[in-house]
Design an enzyme around this catalytic site. Sequence first.
Site, PDB file in Angstrom:
ATOM      1  CE  LYS A   1      -6.808 -42.538 -13.254  1.00  9.88           C
ATOM      2  NZ  LYS A   1      -7.950 -42.558 -12.332  1.00  9.88           N
TER       3      LYS A   1
ATOM      4  NE  ARG B   1     -11.324 -24.391 -35.494  1.00 11.71           N
ATOM      5  CZ  ARG B   1     -10.818 -23.169 -35.380  1.00 11.71           C
ATOM      6  NH1 ARG B   1     -11.494 -22.141 -35.742  1.00 11.71           N
ATOM      7  NH2 ARG B   1      -9.594 -23.024 -34.914  1.00 11.71           N
ATOM      8  CB  THR B   2     -15.279 -29.400 -33.517  1.00 17.53           C
ATOM      9  OG1 THR B   2     -14.727 -29.050 -34.782  1.00 17.53           O
ATOM     10  CG2 THR B   2     -16.398 -30.399 -33.733  1.00 17.53           C
TER      11      THR B   2
ATOM     12  CG  HIS C   1     -15.569 -33.447 -38.963  1.00 17.59           C
ATOM     13  ND1 HIS C   1     -16.548 -33.285 -37.998  1.00 17.59           N
ATOM     14  CD2 HIS C   1     -14.673 -32.440 -38.770  1.00 17.59           C
ATOM     15  CE1 HIS C   1     -16.242 -32.230 -37.265  1.00 17.59           C
ATOM     16  NE2 HIS C   1     -15.120 -31.702 -37.710  1.00 17.59           N
TER      17      HIS C   1
ATOM     18  NE  ARG D   1     -12.448 -33.378 -33.684  1.00 12.98           N
ATOM     19  CZ  ARG D   1     -12.260 -32.279 -34.392  1.00 12.98           C
ATOM     20  NH1 ARG D   1     -11.164 -31.585 -34.230  1.00 12.98           N
ATOM     21  NH2 ARG D   1     -13.166 -31.859 -35.250  1.00 12.98           N
TER      22      ARG D   1
END
Length: 313
Positions: free
Chosen positions: A82, A53-54, A131, A103
Site C-alpha cells: 500500500k 531458510r533464513t 548478511h 530482509r
Amino acid sequence: MMKRSVIDITDLSREEIDGLMRTADDIIENPGKYAHICAGKKLATLFFEPSTRTRMSFEAAMYELGGAVLSMTDAATSSASKGESVSDTAKVISCYADIISMRHPKEGAALVAANAASIPVINAGDGGHCHPTQTLADLLTIKREKGRLGSLTVGLCGDLKFGRTVHSLIQALSRYEDIRIVLISPDELRLPDYVYNDVIVKNKMKCTQTSDLLWALPMLDVLYMTRVQKERFFNEEDYLRLKDSYILTPEKLSHAKPDTAVLHPLPRVNEISVAIDDDPRACYFKQVKYGKYMRMALILKLLQESGAVKEDV
Ligand code: NCD
C-alpha cells in the site's frame, strides 16, 4: 538498557563474535538450559524478499529459545504494497514485538528500519550489501570443522560481486590472524572495489585473485562456493552466460586437500554436484544447523542487552 541492532558484521566486535560462538557451543551441548529463556518474548520476521531458510532459521531459533514468532512472509500481501515506508513499518512492529529480523532487496533498508524501531533489528540480508547472520553461521562452521579461525587459506568462489554473504565473511575474517584469501570468479563477477579496498587492502590481508578453481583448490583449507545471484543481474543473457562458471564435481574435489571444508550458504543451484553431498568434506548442511544456533545466540544477546530478557542463563 540499550537497544542494539546488528546491520553489518562490524556492529559486533571480534570478542563479541567469539562470545556468540561460545554461547552457540553451549546451546548445542545444553539445549535444555535455553529452552524457555525467551518465554513471553516475540520475534517479528519481516521478509520483503523471498527466503525460506533464513526466515525459518530465525523462527526455529526463537522457538527453541521458548519465544514466539510474528511473521511477515510476503511483501505483496503486507502494507508495503500500500506504500508504507520501511520506517513506519519498523515503528508499528516495535509496538507488537521485542526484536525484528528483516530482509529487504534494497541496500541500507535494515539500517533505516533500525533507526526508526524502538527494538533491536537484525539484518537478514539487504540487497547485495551484507548478511551478518550468515557470516556468524559460516564462522561457527569453520571453527568447528577446522578447530580454529586463524592460519587458514580460504577460497571464495563464484559470484563475488553480488554475493552479500561473501562481503560479510571477508570482513569478519579480516579480524583473525594469518588468513589468506583466494578470490575465484569470472572477471565480470569479481569482488567490488569497495570491499577489496576497504577490507582486504586496508587490513593488509594476504589475497590472490584468479578465475581458475582447479589451480586454487590444492591450497585451500576452506572452499566457500556461492550461487550466481540471478535476481541482481540487469540482463538475462549475462546471467545465462555466467551461471555455470564453476561446478564442483567429485573429480575436481579430488585436487583438494583431504580435509578441505566445503561450505555454501545455500540455496545451491548447480555449483556443487550432489555427488559431493556424502563426502566428509561437504559441510553445507551442517552449516545450516550452525546458523540456527548462532541466531539463537544473537537473539538472546540482543534481548538481554535491551533488558527484555534477564542477563543470567
Ligand atoms: C544467501 C543469501 O540470501 O544471500 N542465502 C541465505 O542466506 N541462505 C545466499 C544466496 O541467496 O545465494
